[in-house]
Write a protein that holds these residues in place. Sequence first.
Motif, short mmCIF file in Angstrom:
data_model
loop_
_atom_site.label_atom_id
_atom_site.label_comp_id
_atom_site.label_asym_id
_atom_site.label_seq_id
_atom_site.Cartn_x
_atom_site.Cartn_y
_atom_site.Cartn_z
N ASP A 35 64.19 66.34 49.84
CA ASP A 35 63.16 67.57 49.38
C ASP A 35 62.09 67.74 50.42
OD1 ASP A 35 62.55 69.18 47.37
OD2 ASP A 35 61.55 67.67 46.21
N TYR A 36 61.60 68.86 50.09
CA TYR A 36 60.56 69.41 50.87
C TYR A 36 59.17 68.94 50.30
CZ TYR A 36 57.65 72.19 53.94
OH TYR A 36 56.61 72.51 54.92
N ASP A 37 58.68 69.70 49.28
CA ASP A 37 57.44 69.52 48.67
C ASP A 37 57.32 68.19 47.78
OD1 ASP A 37 55.83 72.35 48.32
OD2 ASP A 37 58.29 72.54 48.18
N GLY A 38 56.36 67.36 48.28
CA GLY A 38 56.16 65.94 47.46
C GLY A 38 56.91 64.88 48.57
N CYS A 39 57.62 65.43 49.69
CA CYS A 39 58.39 64.38 50.24
C CYS A 39 58.01 64.57 51.63
CB CYS A 39 59.96 64.74 49.90
SG CYS A 39 61.01 63.49 50.67
N LEU A 40 58.09 65.78 52.17
CA LEU A 40 57.74 65.81 53.63
C LEU A 40 56.48 66.48 53.85
CD1 LEU A 40 61.32 67.58 54.98
CD2 LEU A 40 60.60 65.35 55.14
N THR A 41 56.03 66.99 52.51
CA THR A 41 54.51 67.58 52.64
C THR A 41 53.91 67.03 51.23
OG1 THR A 41 54.87 69.59 51.67
CG2 THR A 41 55.10 69.51 54.19
N PRO A 42 52.59 66.80 51.22
CA PRO A 42 51.86 66.41 50.12
C PRO A 42 52.08 67.68 49.15
CG PRO A 42 50.55 65.92 51.78
CD PRO A 42 51.56 66.56 52.31
N ILE A 43 52.06 67.30 47.65
CA ILE A 43 51.97 68.23 46.75
C ILE A 43 50.60 69.04 46.73
CG2 ILE A 43 51.84 68.81 44.31
CD1 ILE A 43 54.55 68.25 44.82
N VAL A 44 50.78 70.61 46.77
CA VAL A 44 49.48 71.18 46.92
C VAL A 44 49.09 71.99 45.62
CG1 VAL A 44 49.11 70.81 49.53
CG2 VAL A 44 50.50 72.64 48.39
N LYS A 45 47.85 72.59 45.50
CA LYS A 45 47.68 73.40 44.55
C LYS A 45 48.60 74.70 44.51
CE LYS A 45 42.79 72.17 43.46
NZ LYS A 45 41.26 72.88 43.04
N ARG A 46 48.91 75.41 45.59
CA ARG A 46 49.82 76.56 45.50
C ARG A 46 50.57 76.36 46.76
NH1 ARG A 46 47.44 80.81 43.07
NH2 ARG A 46 48.63 82.33 44.26
N PRO A 47 52.09 76.70 46.59
CA PRO A 47 53.06 76.45 47.24
C PRO A 47 53.09 76.90 48.90
CG PRO A 47 53.66 78.13 45.75
CD PRO A 47 52.34 77.55 45.21
N GLU A 48 52.26 78.05 48.97
CA GLU A 48 52.20 78.56 50.17
C GLU A 48 51.34 77.42 51.17
OE1 GLU A 48 49.33 80.93 47.82
OE2 GLU A 48 51.37 80.13 47.54
N MET A 49 50.60 76.56 50.57
CA MET A 49 49.74 75.48 51.24
C MET A 49 50.55 74.60 51.81
SD MET A 49 46.54 76.09 48.68
CE MET A 49 45.59 74.64 49.52
N ALA A 50 51.65 74.16 51.54
CA ALA A 50 52.26 72.99 52.13
C ALA A 50 53.04 73.27 53.18
CB ALA A 50 53.55 72.91 50.86
N VAL A 51 51.91 72.77 54.23
CA VAL A 51 52.61 73.08 55.82
C VAL A 51 52.87 71.56 56.26
CG1 VAL A 51 51.45 73.71 58.03
CG2 VAL A 51 50.80 74.80 55.93
N LEU A 52 54.20 71.82 57.02
CA LEU A 52 54.67 70.45 57.61
C LEU A 52 53.81 70.06 58.77
CD1 LEU A 52 57.28 68.71 57.16
CD2 LEU A 52 58.18 70.04 59.13
N SER A 53 53.48 68.73 58.80
CA SER A 53 52.75 68.37 59.90
C SER A 53 53.41 68.12 61.33
CB SER A 53 52.23 66.85 59.62
OG SER A 53 53.17 65.89 59.50
N ASP A 54 52.79 68.07 62.29
CA ASP A 54 53.72 68.18 63.70
C ASP A 54 54.36 66.89 63.89
OD1 ASP A 54 52.85 70.73 64.44
OD2 ASP A 54 51.02 69.92 65.70
N TYR A 55 53.71 65.75 63.13
CA TYR A 55 54.49 64.39 63.19
C TYR A 55 55.52 64.20 62.47
CZ TYR A 55 49.71 63.17 64.86
OH TYR A 55 48.55 63.10 65.59
N MET A 56 55.30 64.96 61.28
CA MET A 56 56.70 65.06 60.22
C MET A 56 57.94 65.83 61.08
SD MET A 56 58.21 63.67 57.72
CE MET A 56 57.02 63.19 56.16
N ARG A 57 57.58 66.84 61.72
CA ARG A 57 58.44 67.89 62.39
C ARG A 57 59.15 67.12 63.43
NH1 ARG A 57 55.76 71.62 62.77
NH2 ARG A 57 56.33 73.09 61.08
N ALA A 58 58.34 66.37 64.22
CA ALA A 58 58.91 65.53 65.12
C ALA A 58 59.91 64.34 64.73
CB ALA A 58 57.69 64.93 66.08
N ALA A 59 59.52 63.72 63.40
CA ALA A 59 60.34 62.66 62.97
C ALA A 59 61.54 63.17 62.72
CB ALA A 59 59.75 61.96 61.87
N LEU A 60 61.55 64.39 62.06
CA LEU A 60 62.89 65.10 61.50
C LEU A 60 63.58 65.49 62.67
CD1 LEU A 60 61.64 67.51 58.49
CD2 LEU A 60 63.07 65.47 58.37
N GLN A 61 63.02 66.16 63.74
CA GLN A 61 64.03 66.54 64.84
C GLN A 61 64.45 65.35 65.55
OE1 GLN A 61 61.71 68.61 67.85
NE2 GLN A 61 63.25 69.64 68.51
#
Length: 274
Positions: A35-61
Amino acid sequence: MMIQKHEAHELPSALEKLHELKTQLQGKTPAVFLDYDGCLTPIVKRPEMAVLSDYMRAALQDLASVTKVAVVSGRDRQNVEQLVKLDNLYFAGSHGFDISGPDGMASEPGGAKAALPALDKAEIILQEKLRHVAGSQVERKRYAIAVHFRNVPDEQVENVRNAVNEVLDAMPALKIGHGKKIYELKPNLDWHKGKAVLWLMEELGLNDSQYIPLYIGDDITDEDAFAALQGHGIGILVGEHDDKTAATYQLESVEEVRVFLEDLTATIKKQNNG
């Protein structure tokens, strides 16, 4: 098969049980679904604020360089693709109604197009009904409408639910889905994240004994995937939600997910070089 469910706090940690997990994976390649929200990024107040970190993107790649990786989200597929920004992953948006991937994969396997007129109408009605409810947000997706009430005062939440119920009562083409501080109106079809994962396993030729599906998610909508894989796959719940879970293991946070993915990548590379 009877689906076994547990309280989230009863689940063993996937990090603490890495040796046990690696034993299950011996001689097999995990196909990883997240899943994306709450799994790859923390749960945030508004959905557009859920930005993937560079560290997580590197781990996925890095993980996608050694096995199949798919992001399975309630978000629109195009939205989650733009957030992840990796072209070697598969994406199942709208809870699996809209799927894409490398080499031109594009499919809408759940038959949701028939529900588009009802969704269009429901969006207009909900916007009108909820425009005076402070903190509410009606988020239209291609094949769903997410009604967010995370920022709604407690005494107003019932008004949000009543508005959603009125729309559902008038529109049998739609059904409700529950998430974390979200009511979601979806096509009233027998399709969900679990069926999308099974469809991808079949489509990508991952159903032989060489592969084992591994699903990581945090929300009630991920329970369909945990249940679908129980007995022949691995389910990992991130944090907790308001229901019992069909997952097998748990990770506490997004940071633990990243650590787990990096370790999984190293394990697969070691097996491939062994």
